[in-house]
Design an enzyme around this catalytic site. Structure first.
Site, PDB file in Angstrom:
ATOM      1  N   TYR A   1      -2.617  -0.835  10.083  1.00  0.00           N
ATOM      2  CA  TYR A   1      -2.618  -1.168   8.651  1.00  0.00           C
ATOM      3  C   TYR A   1      -1.343  -0.660   7.989  1.00  0.00           C
ATOM      4  O   TYR A   1      -0.665  -1.401   7.265  1.00  0.00           O
ATOM      5  CB  TYR A   1      -3.847  -0.563   7.971  1.00  0.00           C
TER       6      TYR A   1
ATOM      7  N   SER B   1       0.855  -1.190   0.000  1.00  0.00           N
ATOM      8  CA  SER B   1       0.000   0.000   0.000  1.00  0.00           C
ATOM      9  C   SER B   1       0.887   1.235   0.000  1.00  0.00           C
ATOM     10  O   SER B   1       2.054   1.175   0.425  1.00  0.00           O
ATOM     11  CB  SER B   1      -0.885   0.001   1.254  1.00  0.00           C
TER      12      SER B   1
END
Length: 246
Positions: A166, A153
């Protein structure tokens, strides 16, 4: 790689495992791999969703897939060992893994982050892919060449406020890929890379950005070129890279 044109037989006779295959990018990747000739092993926690993907692949006339209901949040080590044993008996090798399954956790300052949710995110996003890769390594080594794709990401390359576990888990994913790629380079038939899918029309994206119009982002089908490239033989010399699907 956004414009990569995959040959129709790119993945002919390959056996590929996709985690989080019941929905979103995982579902789309599984169908895309099957459409290019692969026997796809659909791994996910929700059987109904996996069965729907299974039926879609079968209805299209692609190679018959396999189902593996498994909750990465709670799976103990022996579940991964049993999976490896079963796949060895059924297929004898594994040509690729797409580590797509992941959870967002919560978006909140680290100072107030719930440790229970933190552990859950780390388990699903980092520990489970490590344990799964480790258990399946002997099967990957039996393939003529094999590809491991991890999902990264943008917040796994540059930390961003409130992305908490995350973001940290994706930094860990990048590191795990780099360590594994360096260990295997020149001594193995296995290559390892990361894909950052970018803003995509998925439920996770909607959860993270509830005010955003989903139609402003590409559908998962539109970012498949890189997923196909890294899984197919055109990427045999690509190792240890973190690439953007968009």
């Amino acid at each position: 790689m956004f414009d990569y044109q995959a040959p129709a037989n790119l993945l002919q006779d390959k056996v590929i495992l996709v985690t989080g295959a019941g929905s979103g990018i995982g579902r789309t990747a599984a169908i895309s791999y099957a459409a290019h000739g692969a026997t796809v092993i659909l791994l996910g926690r929700t059987l109904d969703k996996l069965e729907a993907v299974y039926d879609e692949i079968e209805a299209a006339g692609y190679p018959q897939p396999a189902l593996v209901p498994l909750n990465l949040d709670s799976a103990p080590e022996h579940d991964f060992d049993e999976l490896a044993s079963t796949l060895n008996q059924e297929f004898g090798r594994l040509d690729g893994i797409l580590h797509n399954a992941g959870i967002l956790g919560v978006r909140t300052p680290l100072s107030s982050y719930d440790p229970v949710i933190w552990q859950q995110v780390m388990q699903v996003n980092v520990t489970a892919p490590f344990m799964l890769t480790q258990a399946l390594m002997p099967l990957l080594e039996k393939a003529e060449n094999a590809s491991i794709i991890f999902t990264s990401s943008g917040v796994g390359r540059q930390g961003r406020a409130f992305w908490g576990a995350y973001s940290v888990s994706k930094f860990a994913t990048e590191g795990m890929m780099q360590v594994l790629a360096d260990e295997l380079e020149n001594i193995s038939n296995i290559r390892c890379n990361c894909i950052n899918p970018g803003a995509t029309r998925t439920q996770m994206r909607t959860t993270a950005y509830p005010a955003e119009n989903p139609a402003d982002n590409p559908a998962a089908e539109e970012i498949m070129p890189l997923y196909l490239y890294l899984m197919g033989n055109d990427s045999l010399t690509t190792n240890g890279q973190s690439l953007n699907a968009q």
